[in-house]
Design an enzyme around this catalytic site. Structure first.
Site, short mmCIF file in Angstrom:
data_model
loop_
_atom_site.label_atom_id
_atom_site.label_comp_id
_atom_site.label_asym_id
_atom_site.label_seq_id
_atom_site.Cartn_x
_atom_site.Cartn_y
_atom_site.Cartn_z
N HIS A 135 -2.91 3.32 -4.59
CA HIS A 135 -2.29 2.86 -3.33
C HIS A 135 -0.84 2.43 -3.55
CE1 HIS A 135 -5.73 2.93 -0.53
NE2 HIS A 135 -6.48 2.60 -1.57
N ASP A 172 0.87 -1.18 0.00
CA ASP A 172 0.00 0.00 0.00
C ASP A 172 0.90 1.22 0.00
OD1 ASP A 172 -2.29 1.82 0.49
OD2 ASP A 172 -3.34 -0.03 1.01
N GLU A 204 -9.89 2.43 -5.08
CA GLU A 204 -9.65 3.85 -4.76
C GLU A 204 -8.51 4.45 -5.59
OE1 GLU A 204 -10.97 4.29 -0.17
OE2 GLU A 204 -9.15 3.13 -0.46
C1 ACM Z 1 -10.76 -0.64 0.59
O1 ACM Z 1 -11.27 -0.59 1.71
N1 ACM Z 1 -10.20 0.43 0.04
C2 ACM Z 1 -10.78 -1.87 -0.19
#
Ligand code: ACM
Length: 630
Positions: A269, A195, A347
């Site tokens: 991410h 991440d 995201e």
């Molecule tokens: C997430 O909670 N962004 C998968």
């Protein structure tokens, strides 16, 4: 087989409702169970009989019994105390088991070793809590109730995810996480390995991913307030797993019938990856570092889409990105025997893609009409890479953006919408909706828990059914709880957030829907608190804390309301800053808070004894939560 069918019919006709009430206290609730009248006491010398193929399980059982009972344990086929058998039964499937406890002892039968293992998990739950401890309890009465159980899971995927990027958890911590899972028959460990805040898996051909990407400036305190580190600040916090570490954890999980799903979260991410290789972004000259905190993101962003103030996405127009990801997957795939690799996909902020002339050129060349289709282009390229390594791809529900094809499976986290859409398109689905299964959300009164951006009571978690109406139920692989660790720096604190809500997800994942019963479940949960104590597992007792809500009446006065999450609680409160006890005012119905009150203190009681936390709720918080006018 005939025996099982006979029992099944008999039990299902006469006993189902009685059984819940009788209560063996097992979580997750078995498919069918009946409690007998007698009890069986473990003898001075315990003997275990098992087929050779189940030696490892017999060894586990023996070790645990020796450790906790202090009794002699041997292996013998004559009149065994515990008899494990592999049978052929077409009712209980690959993970089910048949369990009988009677005057002869304990008999567990299953088609597979996994079934025997789950049978043993149930046996432990029939024994006193001391079975989970790490020391001998000589004074314990080692008895268990006579019973007869036919058990099998509702879903094949019973998952729990751990984020090891936001905070790093050692190999030993990860094993503790898995140990805690398997007691409740979870069988999928989703390992969120990368991440923005750290890359945690060694990739030998790309050493900077861990020499740079696994390390960041040390920060203590609240995640939401963490200051952005200076570029030259020493990068002393972090860690990663070597490939040998990964193999060790995968083998550890496998020995407990848990498959491990690695997640490499791209194209968003990806700040840690970009700190190592900035040329993979659309802003290659940016002075990247692994971030502490996530100040650089606006998650709601423009029109509800995530927006990145620092570009944390891989550049979909750069062929080097796919070369690097191919190298990553070439090393990841052989480490994990499971059929799926998770590519994240969630995201992904597209505001920097929008600005990139290279991405615009890609759109023109490939006929991609918007950023959603660019995301889809990236996902398809990723899918090809993952498939080329002999694996199937899974991703968060955003992989549906702009179209998804092939055998990709979808993990639905933004509610169940994505799961429904994916199933309608014929994709397999794992349900892990944030509204029910995000066990990183605070679980009780907001002012009495570690601050997270949202709350989630266990009662809500328990209410989830992973199979929505109107879709092909066979496409729902199962159900999963997710543990994000922005605010969790230790495995003890991870446990606090996991339990007891993890029990609710376990029951939803394993038990027949019609066997779920909130009142019965909460009684069982309280028994399992003793088991957590014996096992040294940290857990929350937030179910005892009042659910405190407020409303404004038409005069602008604040009306305060308290509800219990579980039965038989009494709430005593003060509004004069004094400590409440059970001689203080007892809450009976909503009341108007006098205007000079600055603090409400509440203590729950049960059976005349304080239980749960003392709540100290400032007036600002009570005002903030008032939404409706009566
Ligand atoms: C997430 O909670 N962004 C998968």
């Amino acid at each position: 087989m005939k025996w099982t069918k006979f029992l099944l019919t008999t039990l299902s006709i006469c006993c189902i409702n009685v059984l819940i009430a009788q209560g063996l206290g097992i979580i997750p609730e078995p498919y069918l169970s009946t409690k007998g009248n007698g009890v069986y006491t473990l003898p001075k010398t315990i003997s275990i009989s098992a087929p050779t193929s189940a030696n490892a399980i017999a060894e586990t059982i023996s070790n645990q019994l020796k450790l906790t009972t202090g009794k002699t344990v041997n292996f013998s086929k004559t009149e065994p105390t515990i008899e494990l058998s592999i049978i052929k039964d077409d009712v209980i499937g690959d993970e089910g088991y048949l369990l009988n406890v009677n005057d002869k002892g304990i008999q567990v039968k299953a088609n597979t070793n996994a079934g025997l293992f789950y049978g043993w998990q149930t046996v432990q739950q029939l024994l006193p809590a001391a079975i989970y401890s790490k020391t001998v309890s000589k004074n314990t009465n080692w008895q268990l109730s006579h019973c007869s159980i036919i058990d099998k899971p509702r879903f094949g995927w019973r998952g729990m995810m751990l984020d090891v990027s936001r905070h790093f958890f050692s190999k030993a911590d990860v094993k503790v996480f898995i140990d805690d899972m398997v007691r409740y028959k979870y069988n999928r460990f989703h390992w969120h390995l990368t991440d923005d805040q750290g890359w945690r898996i060694e990739i030998k051909s790309l050493p900077r991913l861990t020499s740079v990407g696994a390390w960041r400036a040390e920060r203590k305190g609240k995640w939401m307030n963490i200051t952005t580190p200076a570029l030259d600040e020493p990068k002393t916090y972090g860690g990663f797993y070597t490939q040998e570490d990964i193999k060790e954890v995968v083998a550890y999980a496998k020995a407990r019938f848990v498959e491990v799903i690695p997640e490499i979260d791209v194209p968003g991410h990806s700040m840690a990856m970009l700190a190592a290789y900035p040329n993979l972004s659309t802003t290659p000259n940016y002075p990247y570092q692994v971030n502490a905190g996530d100040e650089f993101m606006d998650w709601e962003g423009l029109n509800g889409h995530a927006t990145a103030r620092i570009d944390n996405s891989l550049d979909p127009s750069n062929e080097e990105v796919y070369t690097v990801l191919d190298k990553v997957m070439a090393e990841v795939a052989p480490l994990f025997p499971f059929e799926y690799i998770h590519m994240g996909g969630d995201e992904n902020a597209k505001n920097n893609w929008e600005k990139s002339s290279n991405v615009q050129a890609l759109m023109k060349r490939e006929g991609l009409k918007d950023q959603m289709e660019v995301q889809s282009y990236f996902v398809r390229r990723m899918q090809k890479i993952i498939n080329s390594k002999g694996k199937k791809m899974m991703g968060w529900n955003e992989i549906l953006q702009g179209g998804l094809s092939g055998d990709a499976a979808v993990m639905s986290w933004q509610g169940i919408k994505g799961g429904i859409e994916a199933a309608k398109q014929g994709h397999k689905v794992v349900m892990s909706p944030n509204d029910y299964n995000y066990i990183d959300y605070y679980q009780g009164e907001i002012t009495a828990e570690g601050k997270v951006y949202r709350g989630l009571r266990m009662k809500t978690t328990y209410g989830f059914d992973p199979v929505p109406s109107g879709i092909d139920a066979t496409l729902i692989l199962g159900n999963q709880a997710n543990q994000w660790t922005e605010q969790l720096q230790t495995i003890r604190n991870v446990q606090y957030m996991n339990w007891p809500r993890g029990l609710a997800v376990a029951e939803t994942s394993w038990s027949p829907n019609e066997k779920k019963d909130w009142n019965n479940f909460t009684k069982k949960v309280e028994k399992h608190f003793d088991y957590f104590d014996a096992a040294n597992v940290k857990y929350a007792k937030s179910i005892y804390d009042a659910i405190v809500t407020t409303e404004l009446n038409t005069k602008g006065e604040l009306i305060l309301k308290m509800e219990g999450e579980v039965d038989n609680l009494r709430f005593y409160y003060t509004i004069d800053d004094q400590m409440p006890d059970n001689f203080s005012d007892e809450y009976t119905k909503p009341f108007v808070l006098p205007s000079d009150v600055t603090l409400v203190r509440i203590q729950s009681y049960r059976d005349g004894k304080p239980i749960g936390k003392l709540l100290n709720i400032p007036i600002e918080s009570l005002r903030n939560r008032a939404k409706k006018v009566l």
